[in-house]
Design an enzyme around this catalytic site. Structure first.
Site, short mmCIF file in Angstrom:
data_model
loop_
_atom_site.label_atom_id
_atom_site.label_comp_id
_atom_site.label_asym_id
_atom_site.label_seq_id
_atom_site.Cartn_x
_atom_site.Cartn_y
_atom_site.Cartn_z
N CYS A 181 -9.44 12.61 -10.16
CA CYS A 181 -9.01 11.25 -9.81
C CYS A 181 -7.58 11.25 -9.27
O CYS A 181 -7.28 10.58 -8.27
CB CYS A 181 -9.11 10.34 -11.03
SG CYS A 181 -8.59 8.63 -10.71
N CYS A 197 -11.73 6.90 -18.69
CA CYS A 197 -11.76 5.44 -18.50
C CYS A 197 -13.17 4.89 -18.38
O CYS A 197 -13.44 3.78 -18.83
CB CYS A 197 -10.92 5.05 -17.28
SG CYS A 197 -11.52 5.66 -15.69
#
Length: 302
Positions: free
Chosen positions: A103, A201
């Site tokens: 990410c 997340c």
């Protein structure tokens, strides 16, 4: 004009204080919050532990208190393609990925940095606990650990390029968590005591296997637990439920402690061993990023 600096604001206390510190330094900060996935991507039991809208509101509120612009960016399609899909594929291949590394390289310091440029920001600041420093000899930007090693996050930034590092700022690299919470409290930030998220997340409850089953829409069948000699020790619950080095939750009784040594998707087997057999003197690595240099001319200690 690229005089402004974008601040990735998650709604947490770290990125909020990072934005405040930049304002104190006289920077023209612009708050940006990424929407990386939608609650529908999560299993029903995981949705209750996901606070996307609450986090977004916290980021907006702090930006308002600081008097800086705030933008919400929907990068969910790219996130699914670049982060979630490779994460699932790696687990199915018997590997244990770190999606935060991916990410940071492709989304936060990739797509977000690009959008920041379109907003007039040539640089991006985040709430990571890390530091950068320009090497006077080579001119390269070095990535360094945070001053407080217990909070260091430089390891999830290891894949950033020189271009990305040169445009990145990490205002929290010299501060402790306690100092950051104290700053937030003094500024009246409502997230000063907000709980930290330790999980990935998009898997807020940490149940990777449940996420994979729902995301892929299929079950992962049981298979054999084997010792190093191929002797069957029991039955596992599906290969995606395990990772190399794991000891807890195996459900195998033995005289000594057993650990996951190897995952074999080709025959759906999980190989167990004692602690000593986990260690090796060699490893094969790819996707190296040698931050101080472009290539190796001699061995290095790493």
């Amino acid at each position: 004009m690229h005089d402004s600096i974008a601040v990735a604001m998650s709604g947490g206390v770290d990125s909020s204080v990072a934005a405040w510190l930049l304002r104190q330094q006289g920077e023209q900060a612009v708050g940006v919050t990424m929407r990386l996935f939608v609650p529908e991507d999560l299993a029903p039991g995981q949705r209750e532990q996901c606070h996307i809208l609450e986090d977004l509101q916290d980021a907006r509120t702090v930006a308002g208190q600081l008097g800086i612009p705030h933008h919400t960016l929907d990068l969910s399609g790219l996130f699914r393609e670049q982060v979630m899909e490779p994460f699932v594929q790696a687990y199915e291949q018997g590997r244990t990925p770190n999606p935060c590394v991916t990410c940071n390289r492709t989304i936060k310091f990739g797509a977000l940095l690009e959008v920041a440029g379109q907003l007039g920001c040539g640089r991006l600041a985040t709430g990571h606990y890390a530091r950068t420093e320009r090497d006077t000899g080579s001119g390269r930007v070095l990535l360094k650990r945070a001053v407080h090693p217990e909070k260091d996050q430089s390891y999830v930034l290891y894949s950033l390029t020189q271009e990305q590092l040169s445009r990145s700022r990490f205002p929290l690299g010299g501060l402790s968590k306690e100092e950051i919470r104290a700053i937030a409290a003094r500024q009246g930030f409502g997230n000063a005591e907000k709980k930290e998220s330790q999980d990935i997340c998009f898997i807020p409850d940490g149940d990777y296997a449940a996420f994979l089953r729902r995301y892929m829409g299929r079950e992962y069948p049981p298979g054999p637990f084997l010792d190093q000699n191929g002797r069957r020790l029991g039955t596992h619950e599906g290969i995606v439920s395990y990772t190399v080095g794991q000891r807890r939750g195996l459900g195998i009784s033995s005289e000594g402690r057993l650990y996951v040594k190897e995952l074999r998707p080709e025959d759906n087997a999980v190989v167990l061993s004692d602690n000593a057999a986990l260690f090796t003197r060699v490893l094969t690595a790819d996707r190296l990023n040698l931050i101080p240099t472009d290539s190796l001319s001699s061995p290095i200690r790493a």
